[in-house]
Scaffold this active site. Structure first.
Site, PDB file in Angstrom:
ATOM      1  CD  GLU A   1      -2.714   1.229   2.388  1.00 18.12           C
ATOM      2  OE1 GLU A   1      -3.629   2.095   2.766  1.00 18.12           O
ATOM      3  OE2 GLU A   1      -2.481   0.841   3.132  1.00 18.12           O
TER       4      GLU A   1
ATOM      5  CE  LYS B   1      -6.425  -0.164   1.214  1.00 17.73           C
ATOM      6  NZ  LYS B   1      -6.654  -0.136   2.937  1.00 17.73           N
TER       7      LYS B   1
END
Length: 340
Positions: free
Chosen positions: A177, A219
């Protein structure tokens, strides 16, 4: 678990019409949520709040996995069932947030890097025993004059890649992420440029650390105008620019892109996701969601910390999960907000 199983977990997390609930807020983050409804941040309140989501009837139809916090993966529901078992029985895959949060980068004002690599191998082995089959690590990239620097991008990409390699060594699917933060007055063009640099750097480091792209999920943020920008790009532009950039930077070997909501409103996060999945184009990776606030906010307000409102909270969560599931098929429209 073999590498085949890691591939299967990664694919299951982005199964058609399904996405991930991020319920991994630290104590500090959940305190901010509870302040909105005037609730004291106690262990019992945190348990009740998470239990509301985990026990929502039919949620498994739309939710493939849940990212848990260290406290939550060890907690039991009010009836004594461990949360991990409760999720597994529903066919929802338990995951775990393993980073220790962002800290300031020395001599680099306004920039952060994420800590938590020390002892990660041992913690991952422990989390695997507890039932976690995927993990998450978040890097924070701020946009400002002269920011981000190459140093910041390199530091964060290196940490993300080392984390991902350790996860895969322990048979856990890493969610990578790198979040370019929405805060600021920057244009969508500036967000595009910074997100492109961030993703290029991240994948370069992932390759260098030997991370198997088939066994991870990305992500990222969407390509979007800064929150304080005078001109806000419309939803179609956000979807088009985001797709354009991801086609340029994300290898087809990655099974799925599970977007973060990053402070967007519930409705906008759903609409942007749907527009990316609309039309006939078949993307090389699945495009889904890994939302925290955008899946939880309506439920938090409906619940209000009161046991009597549990059913109302579950209903609000089920609605948002259902609408985001529709968005995974490109079938969401804002009119569904009222119908749902």
């Amino acid at each position: 678990m073999s590498s085949m199983d890691m591939a299967a977990v990664a694919q299951a997390l982005v199964a058609p019409g399904k996405g991930i609930l991020a319920a991994d807020e630290s104590h500090g983050s959940i305190e901010k949520r509870f302040k909105i409804i005037g609730l004291e941040n106690s262990e019992t309140a945190r348990r009740d709040y998470r239990e509301m989501f985990f026990t929502t009837e039919g949620a498994a139809e739309y939710i493939s996995g849940v990212i848990l916090f260290d406290e939550t993966i060890k907690q039991k529901a009010s009836d004594g069932t461990p949360f991990v078992q409760l999720l597994q029985k529903k066919g929802i895959i338990p995951g775990i947030k393993v980073d220790a949060g962002p800290v300031d980068i020395p001599f680099s004002p306004g920039e952060k890097t994420t800590e938590g690599l020390d002892g990660l191998r041992q913690r991952m082995a422990e989390y695997y025993k507890l039932g976690a089959r995927f993990a998450k690590w978040r890097a924070v990239i701020n946009i400002a004059d002269g920011l981000p620097t190459e140093r910041c991008l390199d530091l964060n990409a290196h940490a993300l890649a080392r984390y991902a390699a350790i996860c895969q060594e322990q048979n856990v699917v890493p969610i990578v992420e790198p979040e370019v933060i929405m805060d600021g007055k920057h244009s969508i063009e500036r967000c595009y440029e910074v997100t492109e640099r961030t993703l290029e750097t991240t994948f370069r480091h992932l390759y260098a650390q030997g991370v198997k792209l088939e066994h991870m999920l990305l992500k990222p943020n969407m390509v979007i105008s800064g929150k304080e920008a005078s001109k806000q790009a419309d939803a179609k532009t956000v979807a088009a620019e985001t797709l354009k950039l991801f086609y340029r930077t994300v290898p087809a070997a990655v099974p799925g892109i599970v977007f973060l909501s990053g402070g967007q409103s519930d409705e906008l996060a759903t609409e942007h996701l749907s527009l990316m999945n609309a039309g006939e184009a078949k993307h090389p990776w699945k495009i889904s969601f890994s939302y925290g606030r955008a899946l939880q906010f309506a439920a938090l307000q409906s619940w209000g910390g009161k046991a009597a409102n549990m059913a109302a909270g579950r209903k609000a969560f089920a609605k948002r999960a259902r609408l985001n599931s529709a968005a995974c098929h490109g079938k969401y429209s804002p009119t569904m907000e009222k119908d749902a």
